[in-house]
Write a protein that holds these residues in place. Structure first.
Motif, short mmCIF file in Angstrom:
data_model
loop_
_atom_site.label_atom_id
_atom_site.label_comp_id
_atom_site.label_asym_id
_atom_site.label_seq_id
_atom_site.Cartn_x
_atom_site.Cartn_y
_atom_site.Cartn_z
N GLY A 1 4.02 10.20 -7.20
CA GLY A 1 5.19 10.55 -7.98
C GLY A 1 6.47 10.63 -7.18
N HIS A 2 6.47 10.06 -5.98
CA HIS A 2 7.68 10.04 -5.13
C HIS A 2 8.47 8.77 -5.42
N MET A 3 9.16 8.77 -6.54
CA MET A 3 9.79 7.54 -7.00
C MET A 3 10.93 7.09 -6.08
N ALA B 1 0.83 -1.20 0.00
CA ALA B 1 0.00 0.00 0.00
C ALA B 1 0.87 1.26 0.00
N LEU B 2 1.94 1.25 0.81
CA LEU B 2 2.86 2.40 0.85
C LEU B 2 3.58 2.57 -0.48
N PHE B 3 3.92 1.47 -1.11
CA PHE B 3 4.55 1.53 -2.44
C PHE B 3 3.59 2.16 -3.44
N GLY B 4 2.32 1.75 -3.39
CA GLY B 4 1.32 2.33 -4.29
C GLY B 4 1.13 3.82 -4.06
N ILE B 5 1.13 4.23 -2.79
CA ILE B 5 0.98 5.66 -2.47
C ILE B 5 2.16 6.45 -3.02
N ALA B 6 3.37 5.94 -2.82
CA ALA B 6 4.57 6.64 -3.29
C ALA B 6 4.57 6.78 -4.80
#
Length: 229
Positions: free
Chosen positions: A58-60, A49-54
């Motif tokens: 656009g916080h690659m 979920a945190l990966f999806g949010i990032a």
């Protein structure tokens, strides 16, 4: 024979092993979330979920932290799977997990709290790989289906069993108490590691290694029985 069919009506060595591992994973998630840029190294559902949010924001760079945790966890599962058919599989997995937690502790002691760079990824991946190994080890221990690294399904089972047995006014099964104890161990681990992180950080660094070593020695007298019963 599984723990559900052979366990005595009291907590045994297998339960204490799961409790130590659960406390370790609770601590791993707390430390990773607070110090390693809001990732989880044990709870992969939250990490995804945190990966999806990032990615969505656009916080690659931030997404690579979650990705490193995911890849480390998968690597741990693969490594654990390669050894899980061995006669002394649980001993081997806990030894390997302790080794990676040792790398984690030594890296942290030498690099401090890295905010970026290679050392940060070493810490994330060493922690996540350890938790991946632990997820395989927990299946070998097989205490009431407790995975030791994520407790959503366990919490669901606890609440379902409580609701059904309360409504029927029947006794709660021993497996329910095992699940509840393991969930409590995870919570205690999360609380203690949070306290240590802000007050005695060296304990947050080295305690995961020692908890797994203690779990290993609890299990060590076992031979053919991976549950240690």
């Amino acid at each position: 024979m599984t723990m559900q069919s052979s366990a005595p009506q009291r907590l045994g060595k297998a339960d204490w092993t799961i409790h130590l591992l659960s406390a370790t994973s609770g601590g791993a998630d707390i430390v990773a979330f607070l110090k390693f840029h809001m990732v989880f190294t044990s709870a992969m559902t939250g990490n995804l979920a945190l990966f999806g949010i990032a990615v969505g924001e656009g916080h690659m760079l931030s997404s690579t932290h979650s990705l490193a945790a995911l890849l480390g966890f998968i690597a741990g599962i693969i490594l654990g799977t390669l050894w899980k058919e061995h006669l002394h599989a649980l001993r081997i997995l806990l030894c390997i997990e302790a080794a990676f937690l040792g790398i984690y502790a030594v890296t942290w002691l030498n690099a401090g709290f890295p905010y970026n760079g290679a050392w940060l990824y070493v810490l994330i991946m060493a922690s996540a790989l350890s938790m991946g190994l632990q997820s395989v080890a927990a299946r070998l221990i097989n205490v009431a289906g407790v995975p030791s690294v994520v407790f959503t399904n366990t919490l669901t089972s606890i609440v379902i069993t409580f609701t059904e047995n309360f409504r029927r006014k029947s006794a709660f099964p021993f497996a329910w108490r095992q699940q509840l104890a393991a969930l409590f161990a995870y919570l205690v681990g999360a609380i203690l590691f949070s306290i240590f992180l802000f007050n005695i950080p060296i304990l947050a660094m080295i305690l995961p290694f020692y908890l797994v070593v203690i779990a290993l020695f609890i299990h060590w007298p076992s031979t053919n029985n991976p549950s240690g019963g």
